[in-house]
Design a protein around this motif. Structure first.
Motif, short mmCIF file in Angstrom:
data_model
loop_
_atom_site.label_atom_id
_atom_site.label_comp_id
_atom_site.label_asym_id
_atom_site.label_seq_id
_atom_site.Cartn_x
_atom_site.Cartn_y
_atom_site.Cartn_z
N ASN A 9 -7.97 24.21 41.46
CA ASN A 9 -7.44 25.38 40.76
C ASN A 9 -6.12 25.76 41.43
OD1 ASN A 9 -7.75 27.46 38.72
ND2 ASN A 9 -8.10 28.90 40.39
N LYS A 10 -5.52 26.81 40.95
CA LYS A 10 -4.21 27.25 41.43
C LYS A 10 -4.15 27.32 42.96
CE LYS A 10 -1.31 27.90 39.48
NZ LYS A 10 -0.33 26.79 39.29
N ARG A 58 1.99 17.67 32.29
CA ARG A 58 1.41 18.28 33.50
C ARG A 58 0.21 17.42 33.93
NH1 ARG A 58 0.76 24.57 33.89
NH2 ARG A 58 1.02 24.01 36.09
O1 MRU Z 1 -0.14 26.52 36.61
P1 MRU Z 1 -1.00 27.28 35.64
O2 MRU Z 1 -0.54 28.67 35.40
O3 MRU Z 1 -1.22 26.50 34.37
O4 MRU Z 1 -2.40 27.36 36.39
C1 MRU Z 1 -3.48 28.03 35.80
C2 MRU Z 1 -4.68 28.06 36.64
O5 MRU Z 1 -4.72 27.56 37.75
C3 MRU Z 1 -5.92 28.64 36.02
O6 MRU Z 1 -6.72 29.26 36.98
C4 MRU Z 1 -6.73 27.50 35.37
O7 MRU Z 1 -5.91 26.77 34.50
C5 MRU Z 1 -7.91 28.01 34.63
S1 MRU Z 1 -7.41 28.84 33.15
C6 MRU Z 1 -8.74 29.38 32.30
#
Ligand code: MRU
Length: 360
Positions: free
Chosen positions: A250-251, A89
């Motif tokens: 972030n997401k 990733r």
């Molecule tokens: O694609 P993901 O589910 O790995 O994405 C997660 C996020 O975007 C979280 O907000 C981020 O990793 C912070 S986790 C403490």
């Protein structure tokens, strides 16, 4: 944290030398643990998002490297395992941070002790993650308490899952929520569903429910509406990579929440363990690689039928294509502050460098 009263972590070493994980692709409908026995198991678990969330990806990669070294610990094998895990990733910097740390500490060691040292180091990184998240919880709790003293009930909005499922335990953005709830503060959490993979609806809602925190799941587009109506006191999210000037990746959808928060004068805080701060980058928009995931995550939905069977259904016309960027970048100017393990830090280069001089 607990599931049905039983304490769980998201990842743990097993007596037979394998690694246990909680399979996050089937939560909240099934609680299933899986066994990682080698490098490819760990790489697959990260790529297929059986484990996800920036801190947990880092710790899983560390364990994956430790498993890999059991079958060959020379420099070439070490670098091959690191390259395999790093390719899973691209956005969360914790992955590279964890692997870089492992490499730096393992390379000077004799081949005969590398595998054992890697296993111990992965375990230490897992424990460190728990301590870091707990410290973030303490610092974020102070923010929640400040609002609670002024107005009583605190309404928090969060996006995606930056909870204990995204870390080893506690979570980042949820750690202050759990600590505030445990202290008896009156809280309510609006949980963005977080399409396309629904980490909010499936994972954050599950966690909060298991911990007894009052919450409601909302569709991703409802956050701005609730902010306009004064129903959000604070937005708290996690981060996959924050640059040295404070831009937050972030997401996908986080940026729109930050814009709406800015327009409505709602504080927008990012829980950022230092493992997710990339001191090599400045401009988040220009420099952070954004993972593009499979179109099927957009065109289809997975859930449980009323009989409890897991099912995947298509929601788009068969001929329509889809695009699926997994993350976006919120510019530092929209971020009220970063909640780190060393306290509240401004989202700017001077504040970050003064809080983390050891990372230069
Ligand atoms: O694609 P993901 O589910 O790995 O994405 C997660 C996020 O975007 C979280 O907000 C981020 O990793 C912070 S986790 C403490």
């Amino acid at each position: 944290m607990r599931i049905d009263g039983t304490p769980w972590r998201t990842i743990w070493p097993q007596p037979d030398g394998t690694v246990g994980i909680l399979d996050q692709t089937v939560l909240p409908h099934r609680v299933v643990s899986l066994r990682l026995a080698g490098l490819l198991d760990a790489a697959r678990a990260i790529a297929d998002m059986q484990v996800r969330g920036a801190p947990l990806i880092g710790v899983t990669a560390a364990y994956g490297l430790a498993l890999a070294l059991r079958t060959g610990a020379d420099d070439a094998s070490l670098d091959h395992a690191i390259a395999t895990l790093a390719a899973t990733r691209p956005t969360a910097v914790n992955l590279r941070w964890a692997l870089g740390r492992m490499r730096d500490q393992l390379l000077p060691l004799a081949l005969s002790v590398r595998a054992d040292a890697a296993w111990a180091l992965a375990g230490a990184m897992a424990e460190e993650d728990v301590a870091v998240c707990s410290a973030i919880g303490d610092h974020g709790l102070a923010l929640i308490e400040e609002i609670a003293h002024k107005k009583g009930r605190v309404n928090i909005l969060t996006h995606c899952n930056a909870g204990w499922l995204a870390t080893v335990d506690w979570g980042t953005a949820t750690a202050p929520i759990y600590k505030a709830h445990d202290k008896g503060l009156d809280l309510h959490v609006l949980v963005d569903e977080t399409r396309p993979r629904n980490q909010g609806a499936a994972l954050t809602a599950f966690e909060l429910g298991q911990h007894g925190v009052p919450h409601a799941v909302i569709v991703d587009n409802a956050g701005g509406h609730y902010m306009q109506r004064g129903e959000v006191d604070l937005v708290m999210v996690g981060t996959d990579r924050t640059t040295r000037q404070g831009d937050v990746c972030n997401k996908i959808g986080t940026y729109l929440k930050a814009l709406a928060a800015h327009d409505n004068g709602v504080p927008f805080y990012v829980a950022a363990p230092s493992s997710s701060i990339d001191f090599a980058l400045r401009d988040g928009l220009a420099e952070i690689p954004i993972e593009e995931r499979h179109a099927q995550e957009v065109t289809h939905l997975t859930g449980a039928t009323s009989e409890g069977t897991l099912a995947t259904i298509r929601v788009t016309p068969a001929g329509s294509g889809a695009r699926n960027p997994a993350f976006d970048v919120t510019p530092a100017r929209l971020v009220s502050g970063l909640i780190t393990e060393r306290g509240l830090v401004g989202a700017n280069e001077a504040a970050l460098l003064s809080a983390f001089p050891d990372r230069l």
